[in-house]
Scaffold this active site. Structure first.
Site, PDB file in Angstrom:
ATOM      1  N   ASN A  50      38.882  47.901  31.247  1.00 46.44           N
ATOM      2  CA  ASN A  50      37.971  47.265  33.171  1.00 46.44           C
ATOM      3  C   ASN A  50      39.268  48.573  34.056  1.00 46.44           C
ATOM      4  O   ASN A  50      39.474  49.106  34.483  1.00 46.44           O
ATOM      5  CB  ASN A  50      39.066  46.206  33.490  1.00 46.44           C
TER       6      ASN A  50
ATOM      7  N   SER B  40      49.305  36.099  41.384  1.00 45.05           N
ATOM      8  CA  SER B  40      48.847  36.599  43.053  1.00 45.05           C
ATOM      9  C   SER B  40      49.060  35.481  43.742  1.00 45.05           C
ATOM     10  O   SER B  40      49.399  34.254  43.246  1.00 45.05           O
ATOM     11  CB  SER B  40      47.600  36.299  42.523  1.00 45.05           C
TER      12      SER B  40
ATOM     13  N   ASP C  63      47.068  48.926  26.577  1.00 42.89           N
ATOM     14  CA  ASP C  63      45.541  49.285  27.460  1.00 42.89           C
ATOM     15  C   ASP C  63      44.629  49.612  26.321  1.00 42.89           C
ATOM     16  O   ASP C  63      44.822  49.745  25.819  1.00 42.89           O
ATOM     17  CB  ASP C  63      45.842  50.127  29.320  1.00 42.89           C
TER      18      ASP C  63
ATOM     19  N   ASN D 282      34.014  43.715  44.215  1.00 43.65           N
ATOM     20  CA  ASN D 282      34.111  42.537  45.198  1.00 43.65           C
ATOM     21  C   ASN D 282      34.841  42.574  46.449  1.00 43.65           C
ATOM     22  O   ASN D 282      34.925  41.272  47.473  1.00 43.65           O
ATOM     23  CB  ASN D 282      35.021  41.275  44.176  1.00 43.65           C
TER      24      ASN D 282
ATOM     25  N   LYS E 235      46.309  32.589  36.324  1.00 41.98           N
ATOM     26  CA  LYS E 235      48.114  33.223  36.661  1.00 41.98           C
ATOM     27  C   LYS E 235      48.688  32.254  36.583  1.00 41.98           C
ATOM     28  O   LYS E 235      49.929  32.326  36.591  1.00 41.98           O
ATOM     29  CB  LYS E 235      47.293  33.818  38.546  1.00 41.98           C
TER      30      LYS E 235
ATOM     31  N   TYR F 191      40.413  31.600  37.395  1.00 48.04           N
ATOM     32  CA  TYR F 191      41.356  32.961  37.529  1.00 48.04           C
ATOM     33  C   TYR F 191      42.147  32.857  38.263  1.00 48.04           C
ATOM     34  O   TYR F 191      43.839  32.818  37.099  1.00 48.04           O
ATOM     35  CB  TYR F 191      40.346  34.141  38.315  1.00 48.04           C
TER      36      TYR F 191
ATOM     37  N   TYR G 156      51.101  39.029  44.109  1.00 49.91           N
ATOM     38  CA  TYR G 156      50.471  39.919  45.414  1.00 49.91           C
ATOM     39  C   TYR G 156      49.724  39.465  46.264  1.00 49.91           C
ATOM     40  O   TYR G 156      48.844  38.711  46.128  1.00 49.91           O
ATOM     41  CB  TYR G 156      49.462  41.038  44.621  1.00 49.91           C
TER      42      TYR G 156
HETATM   43  P1  NAD Z   1      42.515  46.492  37.269  1.00 52.40           P
HETATM   44  O1  NAD Z   1      41.328  45.983  36.513  1.00 52.40           O
HETATM   45  O2  NAD Z   1      42.046  47.374  37.505  1.00 52.40           O
HETATM   46  O3  NAD Z   1      44.042  46.473  35.391  1.00 52.40           O
HETATM   47  C1  NAD Z   1      43.999  45.662  35.082  1.00 52.40           C
HETATM   48  C2  NAD Z   1      44.141  46.408  33.515  1.00 52.40           C
HETATM   49  O4  NAD Z   1      44.518  45.485  32.166  1.00 52.40           O
HETATM   50  C3  NAD Z   1      42.880  47.372  33.287  1.00 52.40           C
HETATM   51  O5  NAD Z   1      42.691  48.909  32.856  1.00 52.40           O
HETATM   52  C4  NAD Z   1      41.904  46.219  32.192  1.00 52.40           C
HETATM   53  O6  NAD Z   1      41.827  47.101  30.693  1.00 52.40           O
HETATM   54  C5  NAD Z   1      43.502  45.983  31.631  1.00 52.40           C
HETATM   55  N1  NAD Z   1      43.755  44.626  30.263  1.00 52.40           N
HETATM   56  C6  NAD Z   1      43.390  43.365  30.319  1.00 52.40           C
HETATM   57  N2  NAD Z   1      42.631  42.449  29.117  1.00 52.40           N
HETATM   58  C7  NAD Z   1      43.482  43.304  28.372  1.00 52.40           C
HETATM   59  C8  NAD Z   1      44.143  42.690  27.344  1.00 52.40           C
HETATM   60  N3  NAD Z   1      43.138  41.629  26.489  1.00 52.40           N
HETATM   61  N4  NAD Z   1      44.979  43.776  26.343  1.00 52.40           N
HETATM   62  C9  NAD Z   1      44.675  44.987  27.789  1.00 52.40           C
HETATM   63  N5  NAD Z   1      44.373  45.579  28.665  1.00 52.40           N
HETATM   64  C10 NAD Z   1      43.978  44.787  28.945  1.00 52.40           C
HETATM   65  O7  NAD Z   1      44.035  45.331  37.895  1.00 52.40           O
HETATM   66  P2  NAD Z   1      44.581  45.527  38.545  1.00 52.40           P
HETATM   67  O8  NAD Z   1      44.124  44.975  40.388  1.00 52.40           O
HETATM   68  O9  NAD Z   1      45.450  46.259  38.175  1.00 52.40           O
HETATM   69  O10 NAD Z   1      45.672  43.586  38.574  1.00 52.40           O
HETATM   70  C11 NAD Z   1      46.354  43.965  37.626  1.00 52.40           C
HETATM   71  C12 NAD Z   1      47.281  43.307  37.905  1.00 52.40           C
HETATM   72  O11 NAD Z   1      47.529  42.445  38.738  1.00 52.40           O
HETATM   73  C13 NAD Z   1      45.983  41.972  37.204  1.00 52.40           C
HETATM   74  O12 NAD Z   1      46.756  41.036  36.057  1.00 52.40           O
HETATM   75  C14 NAD Z   1      45.504  40.950  38.544  1.00 52.40           C
HETATM   76  O13 NAD Z   1      45.188  39.987  38.313  1.00 52.40           O
HETATM   77  C15 NAD Z   1      46.214  40.386  39.791  1.00 52.40           C
HETATM   78  N6  NAD Z   1      45.981  40.781  40.364  1.00 52.40           N
HETATM   79  C16 NAD Z   1      45.798  41.888  41.378  1.00 52.40           C
HETATM   80  C17 NAD Z   1      45.657  41.888  42.996  1.00 52.40           C
HETATM   81  C18 NAD Z   1      44.373  42.972  43.501  1.00 52.40           C
HETATM   82  O14 NAD Z   1      43.452  42.096  43.987  1.00 52.40           O
HETATM   83  N7  NAD Z   1      44.392  44.160  42.419  1.00 52.40           N
HETATM   84  C19 NAD Z   1      45.563  40.693  43.583  1.00 52.40           C
HETATM   85  C20 NAD Z   1      47.039  39.685  42.763  1.00 52.40           C
HETATM   86  C21 NAD Z   1      47.908  40.424  41.500  1.00 52.40           C
HETATM   87  C1  WQD Z   2      39.552  39.867  51.985  1.00 53.33           C
HETATM   88  C2  WQD Z   2      38.197  39.080  53.329  1.00 53.33           C
HETATM   89  C3  WQD Z   2      36.650  38.294  52.741  1.00 53.33           C
HETATM   90  C4  WQD Z   2      34.111  41.687  50.752  1.00 53.33           C
HETATM   91  C5  WQD Z   2      40.416  38.370  46.284  1.00 53.33           C
HETATM   92  C6  WQD Z   2      41.038  37.051  45.525  1.00 53.33           C
HETATM   93  C7  WQD Z   2      42.594  37.533  45.152  1.00 53.33           C
HETATM   94  C8  WQD Z   2      43.383  38.523  45.034  1.00 53.33           C
HETATM   95  C9  WQD Z   2      43.006  39.747  46.357  1.00 53.33           C
HETATM   96  C10 WQD Z   2      43.569  38.383  42.754  1.00 53.33           C
HETATM   97  C11 WQD Z   2      38.045  37.865  53.007  1.00 53.33           C
HETATM   98  C12 WQD Z   2      35.970  39.651  52.901  1.00 53.33           C
HETATM   99  C13 WQD Z   2      35.081  40.593  51.009  1.00 53.33           C
HETATM  100  C14 WQD Z   2      32.932  41.750  51.094  1.00 53.33           C
HETATM  101  C15 WQD Z   2      34.164  40.622  53.369  1.00 53.33           C
HETATM  102  N1  WQD Z   2      43.155  38.472  43.437  1.00 53.33           N
HETATM  103  N2  WQD Z   2      34.968  40.132  52.763  1.00 53.33           N
HETATM  104  N3  WQD Z   2      32.889  40.863  52.540  1.00 53.33           N
HETATM  105  O1  WQD Z   2      39.434  37.045  48.711  1.00 53.33           O
HETATM  106  O2  WQD Z   2      41.407  38.064  49.579  1.00 53.33           O
HETATM  107  O3  WQD Z   2      41.671  38.161  47.488  1.00 53.33           O
HETATM  108  O4  WQD Z   2      41.885  40.025  46.150  1.00 53.33           O
HETATM  109  O5  WQD Z   2      44.263  38.369  42.382  1.00 53.33           O
HETATM  110  O6  WQD Z   2      42.686  36.152  43.972  1.00 53.33           O
HETATM  111  O7  WQD Z   2      40.201  36.073  45.637  1.00 53.33           O
HETATM  112  O8  WQD Z   2      39.986  39.425  49.250  1.00 53.33           O
HETATM  113  O9  WQD Z   2      39.296  41.769  49.516  1.00 53.33           O
HETATM  114  O10 WQD Z   2      37.460  40.026  48.642  1.00 53.33           O
HETATM  115  O11 WQD Z   2      38.288  39.643  50.745  1.00 53.33           O
HETATM  116  O12 WQD Z   2      33.771  39.991  54.366  1.00 53.33           O
HETATM  117  O13 WQD Z   2      31.948  42.411  50.837  1.00 53.33           O
HETATM  118  O14 WQD Z   2      37.304  40.218  53.600  1.00 53.33           O
HETATM  119  O15 WQD Z   2      35.419  37.022  53.446  1.00 53.33           O
HETATM  120  O16 WQD Z   2      37.938  37.333  54.064  1.00 53.33           O
HETATM  121  P1  WQD Z   2      40.825  37.982  48.886  1.00 53.33           P
HETATM  122  P2  WQD Z   2      39.102  40.255  49.639  1.00 53.33           P
END
Ligand code: NAD
Ligand code: WQD
Length: 353
Positions: free
Chosen positions: A35, A124, A31, A197, A152, A148, A176
Site C-alpha cells: 500500500n 486506533s 515494508d 476513503n 487492532k 479492521y 491515533y
Molecule cells: P499505510 O497503508 O499508508 O501504511 C502501512 C504500510 O504497511 C504500507 O506501506 C504497507 O505497504 C505496509 N504493510 C501492510 N501490510 C504489510 C505486511 N504484511 N508486511 C509488510 N508491510 C506491510 O497506513 P498508515 O496510514 O501509515 O497507517 C499506519 C498504521 O497506523 C496502520 O497500522 C494503521 O492501521 C494505523 N492507523 C492509521 C490511521 C489513519 O487514519 N491513517 C488511524 C489509526 C491507526
Molecule cells: C471523517 C468524517 C465521515 C469521507 C477512519 C477509520 C478509523 C481511523 C481513521 C484507522 C466522518 C466524513 C468522510 C467523505 C465525509 N483509521 N466523511 N465524506 O471515519 O473518523 O475514521 O479513519 O484506524 O478507524 O474509521 O475518518 O476521514 O473517513 O471520516 O463526509 O468522503 O468525515 O462521515 O464524519 P473516520 P474519515
C-alpha cells in the site's frame, strides 16, 4: 537508538522515519509495499540527508523477517505495517485477520527469538467503537465495530497477554485519532490507492481536480451543524508522539495505551471551510446519506499522553489543511509521477535482498 520500523513507506511510517532520523536515531526499515511506493523512501533520505537499510519483506514471511534481525542490532520496534481500510475489511475479513494478526504474531515471535522486547504499536481510536461520551479517555470500554477494528483490538489483547507472560516486555499502544497533513517540505504525504476513503485526501483530490465533488456523509447528527465531528491531528505531531513513546519504553517495562489526538473536534463542514481558507480553493460538496458505522462525535482526551509521555499536539487546523494542500498540489498523482524538482534520481536508501 536503533529502531526497526515496519510499514515505513506508508503515510504515518514515512513521517515517523523522518523524525527518528532527524533526532539522531538509526533506522532499519521493512515494508512489502502493498500500500505504498518505494519513492517515499527516496524522499525520506532526501529530507534528512541520511541513508538506511530497507528490506522489502512481507511480515507474513517469517524467514525473510528473521534475516532483518540477524543482520541488524535492534533496540526497539515501531510497528505500523497493516491493512487499514474499514470498508475493505468488511468485504475481505480473512485478508485483514491474516495480514494484520498473523503478521504481528510473526513479528513478535521473531522479536522474542532475538531478545528484542520493546515495541510501539499503531492502534486506533476505532477500538472505542461508538463512544458513549466525549472526550474519550484510555479507560473507556473497548469495542470494535468491523474486522479492521477487531484486528487492532485483538493485537492490543495479544500484546497485553504477552506482557502478562513475560514482564520484561515494554509495550506502548498508541491510539491515533484522525491523522491529516503532510511534511512541510511537501515531499512526503498521504498517497491513497484509488478513490480515498477518508475525508482529507478526498477534499484534496477534489481541490486538485481529480474528483468532481465531496459527498458529506449525513447532516442530521446531534452536532452543531449536523455533520460528523472528529479529532484531526497533524501527521508530524503524531510522528513526534512515537519518539516520546520510545523514550518511555526505553526506561520502563509494562503495557500502556495512549490517545494521540488534539482534544478538539471539528465537523465536516468546518473542515471544508478551513481547507478552503488555507488553499484558497472552493470545495464543491453535496449532502449524502450517512455512512454505516460512523459515530457522530469522536475526540480524544489527550491528557495521559501529556502527563506520562510529555507529548502534546502543536499544529493547528490551518497548518494541517495548508500542509495537506501543499503536498497534494505539488504531487497531484502522489508518488507515482516523480517530480524532478522534488526528488533527484537514484535511490538514497539502500535496498537489502
Ligand atoms: P499505510 O497503508 O499508508 O501504511 C502501512 C504500510 O504497511 C504500507 O506501506 C504497507 O505497504 C505496509 N504493510 C501492510 N501490510 C504489510 C505486511 N504484511 N508486511 C509488510 N508491510 C506491510 O497506513 P498508515 O496510514 O501509515 O497507517 C499506519 C498504521 O497506523 C496502520 O497500522 C494503521 O492501521 C494505523 N492507523 C492509521 C490511521 C489513519 O487514519 N491513517 C488511524 C489509526 C491507526
Ligand atoms: C471523517 C468524517 C465521515 C469521507 C477512519 C477509520 C478509523 C481511523 C481513521 C484507522 C466522518 C466524513 C468522510 C467523505 C465525509 N483509521 N466523511 N465524506 O471515519 O473518523 O475514521 O479513519 O484506524 O478507524 O474509521 O475518518 O476521514 O473517513 O471520516 O463526509 O468522503 O468525515 O462521515 O464524519 P473516520 P474519515
Amino acid at each position: 537508538m536503533s529502531i526497526l520500523v515496519t510499514g515505513c513507506a506508508g503515510y504515518i511510517g514515512s513521517h515517523t522515519c523522518v523524525e527518528l532520523l532527524n533526532a539522531g536515531n538509526e533506522i532499519i526499515v521493512v515494508d512489502n509495499l502493498m500500500n505504498s511506493k518505494k519513492e517515499a523512501l527516496n524522499r525520506i533520505s532526501e529530507i534528512t540527508g541520511k541513508s538506511f537499510p530497507f528490506y522489502q519483506v512481507d511480515l507474513l514471511n517469517e524467514q525473510e523477517l528473521e534475516k532483518v534481525f540477524i543482520e541488524n542490532e535492534i533496540d526497539a520496534v515501531i510497528h505500523f505495517a497493516g491493512l487499514k481500510a474499514v470498508g475493505e475489511s468488511v468485504r475481505l475479513p480473512l485478508r485483514y485477520y491474516h495480514n494484520n494478526i498473523t503478521g504481528t504474531i510473526n513479528l513478535l515471535n521473531t522479536m522474542k527469538k532475538y531478545n528484542v522486547n520493546r515495541i510501539v504499536f499503531s492502534s486506533s481510536a476505532t477500538v472505542y467503537g461508538m463512544p458513549q461520551k466525549v472526550p474519550i479517555s484510555e479507560h473507556f470500554p473497548l469495542k470494535a465495530l468491523n474486522p479492521y477494528g477487531r484486528t487492532k483490538l485483538m493485537i492490543e489483547e495479544i500484546l497485553r497477554d504477552l506482557y502478562q507472560s513475560d514482564q520484561n516486555w515494554s509495550i506502548t499502544l498508541l491510539r491515533y485519532f484522525n491523522p491529516i497533513g503532510a511534511h512541510e517540505s511537501r515531499m512526503i504525504g498521504e498517497d491513497p490507492n484509488g478513490i480515498p476513503n477518508n475525508l482529507m485526501p478526498f477534499i484534496t483530490q477534489v481541490a486538485v481536480g481529480k474528483l468532481p465533488e465531496l459527498s458529506v456523509f449525513g447532516n442530521h447528527y446531534p452536532t452543531a451543524d449536523g455533520t460528523g465531528v472528529r479529532d484531526y491531528i497533524h501527521v508530524v505531531d503524531l510522528a513526534k508522539g512515537h519518539l516520546k513513546a520510545l523514550e518511555k519504553i526505553d526506561t520502563s517495562n509494562g503495557v500502556e495505551s495512549f490517545n494521540l489526538g488534539t482534544g478538539k473536534g471539528y465537523s465536516v463542514l468546518e473542515m471544508i471551510e478551513a481547507f478552503e481558507k488555507a488553499a484558497g480553493i472552493p470545495i464543491p460538496y453535496r449532502i449524502a446519506e450517512s455512512r454505516a458505522g460512523d459515530a457522530a462525535i469522536c475526540f480524544a482526551d489527550p491528557m495521559k499522553a501529556k502527563q506520562e509521555l510529555g507529548w502534546a499536539a502543536e499544529k493547528d487546523l490551518h497548518q494541517m489543511c495548508e500542509d495537506s494542500w501543499r503536498w497534494q498540489s505539488k504531487n497531484p498523482n502522489g508518488y507515482e509521477e516523480s517530480n524532478p524538482h522534488l526528488s533527484k534520481s537514484g535511490d538514497f536508501f539502500y535496498a537489502k535482498k
